[in-house]
Design a protein around this motif. Structure first.
Motif, PDB file in Angstrom:
ATOM      1  N   SER A  39      39.138  36.706  37.603  1.00  0.00           N
ATOM      2  CA  SER A  39      37.858  36.490  36.923  1.00  0.00           C
ATOM      3  C   SER A  39      36.665  36.842  37.801  1.00  0.00           C
ATOM      4  O   SER A  39      35.570  37.072  37.303  1.00  0.00           O
ATOM      5  CB  SER A  39      37.751  35.043  36.437  1.00  0.00           C
ATOM      6  OG  SER A  39      37.524  34.154  37.509  1.00  0.00           O
ATOM      7  N   PHE A  40      36.865  36.915  39.106  1.00  0.00           N
ATOM      8  CA  PHE A  40      35.807  37.321  40.038  1.00  0.00           C
ATOM      9  C   PHE A  40      35.860  38.803  40.362  1.00  0.00           C
ATOM     10  O   PHE A  40      35.014  39.308  41.073  1.00  0.00           O
ATOM     11  CB  PHE A  40      35.916  36.531  41.346  1.00  0.00           C
ATOM     12  CG  PHE A  40      35.560  35.096  41.185  1.00  0.00           C
ATOM     13  CD1 PHE A  40      34.236  34.680  41.227  1.00  0.00           C
ATOM     14  CD2 PHE A  40      36.540  34.157  40.951  1.00  0.00           C
ATOM     15  CE1 PHE A  40      33.904  33.359  41.049  1.00  0.00           C
ATOM     16  CE2 PHE A  40      36.218  32.834  40.772  1.00  0.00           C
ATOM     17  CZ  PHE A  40      34.899  32.433  40.814  1.00  0.00           C
ATOM     18  N   GLY A  41      36.902  39.473  39.884  1.00  0.00           N
ATOM     19  CA  GLY A  41      37.058  40.884  40.180  1.00  0.00           C
ATOM     20  C   GLY A  41      38.113  41.181  41.229  1.00  0.00           C
ATOM     21  O   GLY A  41      38.318  42.334  41.597  1.00  0.00           O
ATOM     22  N   PHE A  42      38.804  40.147  41.737  1.00  0.00           N
ATOM     23  CA  PHE A  42      39.911  40.393  42.660  1.00  0.00           C
ATOM     24  C   PHE A  42      40.999  41.134  41.899  1.00  0.00           C
ATOM     25  O   PHE A  42      41.287  40.823  40.741  1.00  0.00           O
ATOM     26  CB  PHE A  42      40.505  39.074  43.177  1.00  0.00           C
ATOM     27  CG  PHE A  42      39.726  38.401  44.256  1.00  0.00           C
ATOM     28  CD1 PHE A  42      39.966  38.682  45.592  1.00  0.00           C
ATOM     29  CD2 PHE A  42      38.757  37.458  43.938  1.00  0.00           C
ATOM     30  CE1 PHE A  42      39.254  38.036  46.589  1.00  0.00           C
ATOM     31  CE2 PHE A  42      38.038  36.809  44.922  1.00  0.00           C
ATOM     32  CZ  PHE A  42      38.286  37.091  46.251  1.00  0.00           C
ATOM     33  N   ARG A  43      41.610  42.113  42.557  1.00  0.00           N
ATOM     34  CA  ARG A  43      42.699  42.872  41.959  1.00  0.00           C
ATOM     35  C   ARG A  43      43.909  42.837  42.888  1.00  0.00           C
ATOM     36  O   ARG A  43      43.769  42.871  44.103  1.00  0.00           O
ATOM     37  CB  ARG A  43      42.280  44.334  41.730  1.00  0.00           C
ATOM     38  CG  ARG A  43      41.145  44.476  40.722  1.00  0.00           C
ATOM     39  CD  ARG A  43      41.596  44.012  39.331  1.00  0.00           C
ATOM     40  NE  ARG A  43      40.517  44.008  38.367  1.00  0.00           N
ATOM     41  CZ  ARG A  43      39.987  42.925  37.820  1.00  0.00           C
ATOM     42  NH1 ARG A  43      40.424  41.735  38.146  1.00  0.00           N
ATOM     43  NH2 ARG A  43      39.027  43.012  36.934  1.00  0.00           N
ATOM     44  N   PRO A  44      45.105  42.781  42.316  1.00  0.00           N
ATOM     45  CA  PRO A  44      46.304  42.733  43.150  1.00  0.00           C
ATOM     46  C   PRO A  44      46.496  44.028  43.937  1.00  0.00           C
ATOM     47  O   PRO A  44      46.151  45.108  43.470  1.00  0.00           O
ATOM     48  CB  PRO A  44      47.442  42.543  42.149  1.00  0.00           C
ATOM     49  CG  PRO A  44      46.868  42.631  40.799  1.00  0.00           C
ATOM     50  CD  PRO A  44      45.388  42.742  40.898  1.00  0.00           C
ATOM     51  N   THR A  45      47.013  43.873  45.124  1.00  0.00           N
ATOM     52  CA  THR A  45      47.378  45.017  45.953  1.00  0.00           C
ATOM     53  C   THR A  45      48.894  45.120  45.958  1.00  0.00           C
ATOM     54  O   THR A  45      49.577  44.306  45.348  1.00  0.00           O
ATOM     55  CB  THR A  45      46.889  44.830  47.404  1.00  0.00           C
ATOM     56  OG1 THR A  45      47.638  43.760  47.997  1.00  0.00           O
ATOM     57  CG2 THR A  45      45.402  44.527  47.469  1.00  0.00           C
ATOM     58  N   GLY A  46      49.426  46.056  46.676  1.00  0.00           N
ATOM     59  CA  GLY A  46      50.878  46.172  46.818  1.00  0.00           C
ATOM     60  C   GLY A  46      51.397  45.347  47.977  1.00  0.00           C
ATOM     61  O   GLY A  46      52.595  45.377  48.266  1.00  0.00           O
TER      62      GLY A  46
END
Length: 175
Positions: free
Chosen positions: A135-142
């Motif tokens: 919701s804050f814009g964090f996106r999963p990495t590998g």
């Protein structure tokens, strides 16, 4: 009800940080690697040194401490990046915006430090935490690692989620 304020603690605020940290370990022991018995016996010098290693944030409302979080280094191979860690909100204050205020303050601190990315480790099986970070814009990495806390399920993992602090944030609001 008044607004939540978040402030960075200085070395002289070590007792406030210690109090909230021990509360976190007492209230949510499953969420932390450290153990209450170990940390509550540490001397003042330990706490003062800890204050110097990372930026410690305290969320308050009307002078009452409600939560903490820290912003620090990711590691040598991630120059220019910071990580948000040690996020804790007192049980009675959960769901009131305290965690969101701490995350926004952490992103501002990292930006002021000239960082370009903010990392946040989330349990892969913790859908609520993943949704919160997203919701804050964090996106999963590998990037994944074994859970660092003791859990009932062997093989649980954490995933590094990352938040761009500059440039195009994909329409996400500022901090």
């Amino acid at each position: 009800m008044s607004d939540i304020s978040v402030r960075a603690l200085g070395a002289e605020d070590w007792e406030q940080y210690r109090s909230m940290r021990l509360t976190a370990l007492r209230e949510s022991p499953e969420a932390f690697v450290a153990k209450l018995a170990d940390e509550e016996s540490e001397p003042e010098a330990f706490w003062r040194a800890r204050m110097e290693r990372s930026t410690r944030l305290l969320a308050e409302r009307d002078g009452e401490a409600l939560g903490i979080a820290s912003v620090g280094e990711v590691g040598e191979d991630h120059e220019g990046h910071a990580q948000l860690f040690g996020l804790f909100v007192r049980p009675e204050a959960r769901g009131t915006g305290v965690a969101a205020a701490l995350v926004r303050a952490g992103a501002r601190v990292a930006t002021e430090q000239g960082r370009t990315q903010l990392y946040y480790w989330v349990g892969t099986d913790n859908g609520r935490a993943v949704a919160f970070a997203s919701s804050f814009g964090f996106r999963p990495t590998g990037t994944r690692r074994p859970m660092r806390v003791v859990s009932e399920d062997d093989g649980e993992e954490e995933i590094a989620m990352t938040l761009p602090l500059s440039g195009d944030r994909g329409g996400m609001p500022d901090f």
